[in-house]
Write a protein that holds these residues in place. Structure first.
Motif, PDB file in Angstrom:
ATOM      1  N   HIS A 135       4.137  -2.392  12.429  1.00 56.17           N
ATOM      2  CA  HIS A 135       3.765  -1.105  13.028  1.00 56.17           C
ATOM      3  C   HIS A 135       2.261  -0.944  12.861  1.00 56.17           C
ATOM      4  CE1 HIS A 135       3.205   0.729   9.041  1.00 56.17           C
ATOM      5  NE2 HIS A 135       4.313   0.124   8.696  1.00 56.17           N
ATOM      6  N   PRO A 136       1.616  -0.169  13.713  1.00 52.61           N
ATOM      7  CA  PRO A 136       0.153  -0.010  13.600  1.00 52.61           C
ATOM      8  C   PRO A 136      -0.235   0.628  12.269  1.00 52.61           C
ATOM      9  CG  PRO A 136       0.948   0.760  15.739  1.00 52.61           C
ATOM     10  CD  PRO A 136       2.165   0.530  14.891  1.00 52.61           C
ATOM     11  N   THR A 137      -1.383   0.232  11.778  1.00 56.79           N
ATOM     12  CA  THR A 137      -1.930   0.791  10.542  1.00 56.79           C
ATOM     13  C   THR A 137      -3.372   1.213  10.793  1.00 56.79           C
ATOM     14  OG1 THR A 137      -2.618  -1.421   9.822  1.00 56.79           O
ATOM     15  CG2 THR A 137      -0.480  -0.629   9.029  1.00 56.79           C
ATOM     16  N   TRP A 138      -3.919   1.945   9.825  1.00 53.04           N
ATOM     17  CA  TRP A 138      -5.323   2.329   9.839  1.00 53.04           C
ATOM     18  C   TRP A 138      -6.083   1.478   8.826  1.00 53.04           C
ATOM     19  CZ3 TRP A 138      -7.002   6.117  13.258  1.00 53.04           C
ATOM     20  CH2 TRP A 138      -6.012   6.872  13.879  1.00 53.04           C
ATOM     21  N   GLU A 139      -7.386   1.448   8.965  1.00 47.46           N
ATOM     22  CA  GLU A 139      -8.192   0.596   8.087  1.00 47.46           C
ATOM     23  C   GLU A 139      -8.010   0.957   6.618  1.00 47.46           C
ATOM     24  OE1 GLU A 139     -12.272   0.298   9.241  1.00 47.46           O
ATOM     25  OE2 GLU A 139     -11.809  -0.273  11.307  1.00 47.46           O
ATOM     26  N   TRP A 140      -7.864   2.258   6.284  1.00 50.45           N
ATOM     27  CA  TRP A 140      -7.679   2.640   4.887  1.00 50.45           C
ATOM     28  C   TRP A 140      -6.308   2.223   4.360  1.00 50.45           C
ATOM     29  CZ3 TRP A 140      -9.530   6.551   8.337  1.00 50.45           C
ATOM     30  CH2 TRP A 140      -8.520   7.180   9.082  1.00 50.45           C
ATOM     31  N   THR A 191      -5.042  -0.791   4.896  1.00 50.59           N
ATOM     32  CA  THR A 191      -5.038  -2.236   4.659  1.00 50.59           C
ATOM     33  C   THR A 191      -6.173  -2.732   3.769  1.00 50.59           C
ATOM     34  OG1 THR A 191      -6.274  -2.577   6.724  1.00 50.59           O
ATOM     35  CG2 THR A 191      -3.867  -2.723   6.841  1.00 50.59           C
ATOM     36  N   ALA A 192      -7.324  -2.055   3.756  1.00 49.24           N
ATOM     37  CA  ALA A 192      -8.494  -2.597   3.058  1.00 49.24           C
ATOM     38  C   ALA A 192      -8.266  -2.797   1.557  1.00 49.24           C
ATOM     39  CB  ALA A 192      -9.709  -1.704   3.300  1.00 49.24           C
ATOM     40  N   ARG A 225      -7.902   2.146  13.953  1.00 47.84           N
ATOM     41  CA  ARG A 225      -6.538   1.622  13.893  1.00 47.84           C
ATOM     42  C   ARG A 225      -6.540   0.091  13.946  1.00 47.84           C
ATOM     43  NH1 ARG A 225      -4.223   5.520  18.540  1.00 47.84           N
ATOM     44  NH2 ARG A 225      -6.305   4.965  19.322  1.00 47.84           N
ATOM     45  N   ASN A 226      -5.571  -0.513  13.240  1.00 47.62           N
ATOM     46  CA  ASN A 226      -5.333  -1.949  13.294  1.00 47.62           C
ATOM     47  C   ASN A 226      -4.126  -2.238  14.172  1.00 47.62           C
ATOM     48  OD1 ASN A 226      -7.297  -2.403  11.174  1.00 47.62           O
ATOM     49  ND2 ASN A 226      -5.728  -1.781   9.710  1.00 47.62           N
TER      50      ASN A 226
END
Length: 316
Positions: free
Chosen positions: A255-260, A262-263, A292-293
């Protein structure tokens, strides 16, 4: 923690650059715990319909004050803070990426795997990350070139390392849901765990998509027929930590994620010897115009199959 913040890297000792932020992240976690078991925090909805609570706001306030004091030279990009336009932040060579409460839905459901997360991003890549789980009393931190550690209930940090090979039955991480049609279809499209973990390696063609049957019973039969693997459930960023420890081997996030999102986990896993990419194997980019990733893969073993079932590597 001084004894646990060094690891030989490229023939020399390196000091984890966010070590002094650990007490601050723990303090943010403590204010979140104030909302556990008591009054239900007020909930509001953001534009993407994700929930934000008073606990998120309380953690954000602690982190904003502390980071302004401890890292006045670094810009801060926080999920619950002001998001500057890309024209303003495009010139940031280094900044802190913050999620004051990662796993808000699980927090509201009474689950314990929510976290306070901070990452240092340099030249578009996360180089150091902290993931603190206040309800579990556990913190992981690490980064490429620095190593990776786990601290639990106060003792000295212990180094962790991702598994080096896939065992006969690899462990695949998934969220706290019963049915995972996207994940099932992704695994069904690959002949084995290595090709699922490293799509397109050695010029192999991309797998053909597998349509999921609409019948839930048929979905269960498809899952049962996949190559041998185990499933492990966890919420929020804990999935990154379990891959970094070698408890699990691959986490396909469908599912899509945000940079915060995953970092911090990417920095930790890379410090433990793993890798995080987009689903097609390309690197994740950070500080993008759109934060968004796409779908991602977090993988512990760098390659190879076999090895004792469930084997874990000794720390370097």
């Amino acid at each position: 923690m001084a004894d646990g913040n060094r690891e030989g890297a490229a023939g020399r000792d390196t000091v984890f650059p966010l070590l002094d932020l650990l007490p601050l992240v723990e303090a943010a976690g403590a204010v979140i715990l104030d909302w556990c078991g008591g009054a239900v925090p007020h909930i509001r909805r953001k534009a993407d319909d994700s929930p934000v609570t008073e606990a998120d706001d309380a953690s954000q306030a602690v982190l904003a004050e502390g980071l302004a004091r401890l890292r006045p030279d670094l810009p801060v990009l926080s999920e619950e803070g002001r998001i500057p336009p890309h024209a303003e932040r495009a010139g940031w060579p280094r900044f802190l990426l913050v999620d004051p409460l990662d796993g808000t839905r699980g927090f509201l459901n009474g689950e314990g795997d929510f976290a306070v997360c901070v990452a240092l991003v340099e030249r578009g890549r996360p180089t150091a990350g902290i993931l603190h789980f206040p309800a579990l009393g556990v913190t992981w931190y690490g980064g490429r070139g620095y190593g990776a550690w786990r601290v639990e209930h106060g003792p000295a940090p212990e180094p962790v390392r991702a598994a080096r090979t896939f065992p006969r039955r690899a462990t695949v991480m998934q969220g706290r849901v019963r049915r995972t049609p996207r994940l099932d279809a992704y695994l069904a499209a690959h002949p084995d765990i290595r090709s699922a973990a490293f799509p397109g390696r050695s010029g192999a063609p991309a797998p053909a998509p597998v349509p999921m049957p609409p019948d839930p019973a048929a979905q269960d039969r498809l899952r049962a027929g996949l190559f041998p693997h185990r499933r492990m459930q966890a919420g929020g960023p804990l999935k990154f930590c379990l891959v970094a420890e070698g408890v699990a081997h691959v986490f396909p996030c469908m599912h899509p994620t945000w940079e915060w999102d995953t970092a911090p986990g990417q920095a930790l896993l890379e410090g433990a010897g793993g890798v995080v990419t987009l689903l097609d194997g390309t690197p994740l980019a950070y500080n993008k115009p759109d934060l968004r990733n796409g779908f991602i893969l977090a993988v512990g073993p760098s390659g190879g199959a076999g090895g004792p079932d469930g084997a874990r590597d000794a720390p370097a």
